[in-house]
Design an enzyme around this catalytic site. Structure first.
Site, short mmCIF file in Angstrom:
data_model
loop_
_atom_site.label_atom_id
_atom_site.label_comp_id
_atom_site.label_asym_id
_atom_site.label_seq_id
_atom_site.Cartn_x
_atom_site.Cartn_y
_atom_site.Cartn_z
CB SER A 199 48.06 33.52 42.02
OG SER A 199 46.80 32.90 42.01
CG ASP B 153 42.67 38.05 45.34
OD1 ASP B 153 41.95 37.41 44.56
OD2 ASP B 153 43.90 37.92 45.40
CG HIS C 87 44.41 37.33 42.03
ND1 HIS C 87 44.82 36.80 43.23
CD2 HIS C 87 44.83 36.43 41.09
CE1 HIS C 87 45.46 35.66 43.03
NE2 HIS C 87 45.48 35.41 41.74
N1 LIG Z 1 41.71 34.21 33.18
C1 LIG Z 1 41.28 33.84 34.47
C2 LIG Z 1 42.18 34.34 35.57
C3 LIG Z 1 43.63 34.24 35.26
C4 LIG Z 1 44.43 35.09 36.21
O1 LIG Z 1 43.93 35.93 36.91
N2 LIG Z 1 45.73 34.84 36.23
C5 LIG Z 1 46.56 35.54 37.15
C6 LIG Z 1 47.14 34.55 38.10
S1 LIG Z 1 45.83 33.66 38.91
C7 LIG Z 1 46.59 32.43 39.81
O2 LIG Z 1 47.53 31.80 39.56
C8 LIG Z 1 47.64 36.28 36.38
O3 LIG Z 1 48.70 36.53 36.88
N3 LIG Z 1 47.32 36.65 35.14
C9 LIG Z 1 48.26 37.28 34.24
C10 LIG Z 1 48.26 38.79 34.26
O4 LIG Z 1 49.15 39.36 33.59
O5 LIG Z 1 47.43 39.42 34.94
C11 LIG Z 1 39.91 34.40 34.73
O6 LIG Z 1 39.46 35.10 33.85
O7 LIG Z 1 39.34 34.16 35.80
#
Ligand SMILES: N[C@@H](CCC(=O)N[C@@H](CSC=O)C(=O)NCC(=O)O)C(=O)O
Length: 287
Positions: A147, A226, A259
């Protein structure tokens, strides 16, 4: 300073803190060293850049990468996703896509961010030198990310192809100038002049390359379920540039995947094997 050290699949998983002169704060990184890594046998490195809200720990805890990295003999280095600590500015609204955990792997030029947010230089120059001074890693590196981290891997690999042997990404933000996450970050960190944004935009960087320019071997995985694909990631915007350059890029659409780290864990072995082909190739000239 070593914060913790854990044996994992015969290798060592370390969390290490250090004073960063580039970011002007204390930083923590995660490092996996395969079992046979030693001063006489330094391990090649896969650099992993994480996404929004992550720290150095998300990938190490959730991706399930240690087993195959140990078997292949690859070290994995996972930095944090932004500067942190006292005095480091954060988004006053507390949103997850600006400030802490959202450094976007760029060098901010606009106050208040410009005092600390220099993740591009930190990842490219300072952190590799800091880690190499303390641990048995070689000068052979590849780069991957998820991402926002996929965006970072693409931008660093496209701008500095002589520093890496291959690039891979899970669900990368490929055209940040044109999506809400990137637009917000670039406007805050870099200002309103959109021409300055293009140095940190994979689609724009590719559009300035010629067929004879070097583009590193590239693997991208993208889930078709995603939730961020259509608004934020914009993967189809990459296609015309990759077609024009006729470079060796493999883009795989994975049915049913979202995602999350379940998606990353499902395909991380493919990415490790992909990078291993280049990390262990002889006479690559990138060392
Ligand atoms: N909190 C947000 C979304 C945050 C999210 O999905 N973060 C992803 C990376 S998104 C792009 O850079 C991530 O890797 N989160 C950490 C995990 O351990 O999953 C929302 O609620 O939309």
């Amino acid at each position: 300073m070593i914060i913790s050290e854990t044996t994992s699949f015969g290798g060592r998983y370390l969390r290490v803190s250090h004073a960063s002169s580039t970011l002007n704060c204390e930083m923590t990184y995660g490092l996996f060293l395969p079992p046979e890594a030693s001063e006489d046998n330094p391990a090649p490195v896969l650099y992993w850049l994480s996404g929004l809200t992550c720290t150095d720990e998300n990938f190490m805890q959730k991706a399930g990468a240690h087993r195959l990295a140990a078997e292949l003999g690859i070290a994995i280095l996972a930095p944090d996703t932004s500067p942190r600590g006292e005095g480091v500015p954060d988004d006053p609204d507390g949103s997850y896509d600006l400030g802490l955990g959202a450094g976007f792997y760029l060098n901010a030029t606009k106050p208040p961010w410009s005092s600390h947010y220099h993740m591009f230089d930190y990842v490219l120059d300072e952190l590799p030198a800091v880690v190499k001074a303390q641990f048995p890693i070689s000068d052979v590196w590849s780069i991957a990310g998820h991402s926002m981290g996929g965006h970072g891997a693409l931008v660093l690999g496209l701008r500095h192809p002589y520093r890496f042997r291959s690039i891979s990404a899970f669900a990368p933000i490929v055209n940040p100038s044109a999506c809400p996450w990137g637009h917000k970050a670039f406007q805050n960190y870099l200002g309103d002049d959109e021409a300055r944004w293009h140095d940190y935009d994979a689609c724009h960087l590719l559009s300035h390359l010629m067929e004879e320019d070097e583009v590193l071997p590239l693997l991208i995985d993208q889930g078709d379920a995603d939730q961020f694909l259509e608004q934020q990631l914009l993967l189809p915007n990459l296609d015309p540039q990759l077609d024009r350059l006729q470079c060796s890029a493999e883009i795989r659409i994975q049915p049913g995947y979202d995602h999350s780290y379940y998606f990353i864990a499902s395909f991380i072995d493919d990415h490790l094997r992909f990078h291993a082909d280049y990390l262990f190739a002889q006479n690559n000239g990138a060392e």
